[in-house]
Enzyme design. Structure first.
Site, PDB file in Angstrom:
ATOM      1  N   TYR A  50       0.843  -1.199   0.000  1.00 61.58           N
ATOM      2  CA  TYR A  50       0.000   0.000   0.000  1.00 61.58           C
ATOM      3  C   TYR A  50       0.878   1.248   0.000  1.00 61.58           C
ATOM      4  CZ  TYR A  50      -4.213  -2.749   0.878  1.00 61.58           C
ATOM      5  OH  TYR A  50      -5.266  -3.635   0.768  1.00 61.58           O
ATOM      6  N   GLU A  51       0.333   2.330  -0.521  1.00 56.50           N
ATOM      7  CA  GLU A  51       1.082   3.566  -0.730  1.00 56.50           C
ATOM      8  C   GLU A  51       1.643   4.152   0.560  1.00 56.50           C
ATOM      9  OE1 GLU A  51       0.184   7.967  -2.664  1.00 56.50           O
ATOM     10  OE2 GLU A  51      -1.127   6.286  -3.141  1.00 56.50           O
ATOM     11  N   SER A  52       1.039   3.840   1.696  1.00 59.66           N
ATOM     12  CA  SER A  52       1.489   4.383   2.972  1.00 59.66           C
ATOM     13  C   SER A  52       2.798   3.768   3.448  1.00 59.66           C
ATOM     14  CB  SER A  52       0.408   4.177   4.039  1.00 59.66           C
ATOM     15  OG  SER A  52      -0.015   2.819   4.055  1.00 59.66           O
TER      16      SER A  52
END
Length: 248
Positions: A50-52
């Protein structure tokens, strides 16, 4: 027997597109639902990124956003956002990018920025996030989106994430690393690009006709000569999907 909805059929079809230990960069919403369904059913070794900055997340429920704590709590590792992009994504270390779209055109270009003119839009959408980089650098891109003439348009109002441009090998000329969109999974069927990069209907879901798909498409849609019909969701797949959604 409970009737299977078009959303369930779409989600299961999208999940089936993911296999084995592939590294998958996941967008929130429909892509996340499909990716987590795949991980909890036929592809337990699927690595969700995920981008986080969470690598190998294994949430027991669907995350509400990329900042949902369950992604970090269940991850193999948590790294910085710049490291996700600079070390993992841009050098081509991620196999599949899984994206949604507000608008999509015949060459798989995605708009999640505005509807209408950019300076005076009718609707301002959530924006790009990391999607442009995902579309440019992942090995390939899967798109999952509900199909209508509002979402499947002749030409997107704004190119947020580059698909196949205007076709004819434009990705290669621009030096983009990844193959771009290789599958578009909708609530009506599945499309894949031809050699020119134009999307072609290659499968319909059970009970869906070609006429229905064309009526929900804003361009003259090509249809494969060997058009397939997807297998309906199994009871096990529907049960796993229900468990994920109920826990959210």
């Amino acid at each position: 027997m409970t009737e299977v909805t078009s959303d369930q059929t779409m989600t299961v079809a999208a999940a089936r597109a993911l296999h084995g230990g592939k590294r998958c960069f996941v967008g929130i919403g429909l892509p996340s639902t499909a990716a987590n369904l795949a991980r909890t059913t036929h592809a337990p070794e699927l690595v969700l990124i995920y981008e986080s900055g969470t690598l190998g997340s294994k949430p027991g429920r669907l995350p509400a956003s990329i900042g949902d704590g369950i992604l970090a709590e269940t991850a193999d590792a948590v790294i910085s956002v710049p490291e996700v992009f600079n070390y993992w994504l841009q050098p081509g270390r991620i196999d599949i990018g899984f994206l949604g779209a507000a608008q999509l055109d015949r060459f798989g270009n995605i708009n999640t920025t505005v509807i209408g003119d950019y300076r005076r839009p009718k609707v301002r959408l959530p924006g790009a996030g990391g999607a442009p980089e995902i579309a440019a650098s992942c090995g390939e891109v899967f798109v999952v989106v509900r199909q209508s003439r509002k979402s499947f348009v002749e030409r997107v109002d704004f190119v947020t994430s580059f698909g196949h441009g205007r076709g004819g090998g434009e990705r290669a000329r621009l030096g983009l690393r990844g193959a771009g969109p290789t599958q578009v999974i909708t609530d009506l069927g599945i499309m894949r690009p031809d050699d020119d990069g134009e999307l072609v209907l290659t499968a319909v879901h059970p009970g869906v006709t070609v006429e229905q798909v064309r009526a929900a498409t804003g361009w003259e849609l090509k249809v494969a000569a060997d058009l397939e019909v997807t297998d309906p969701p199994t009871a096990a797949e529907l049960s796993a999907l229900h468990t994920l959604q109920a826990a959210s």
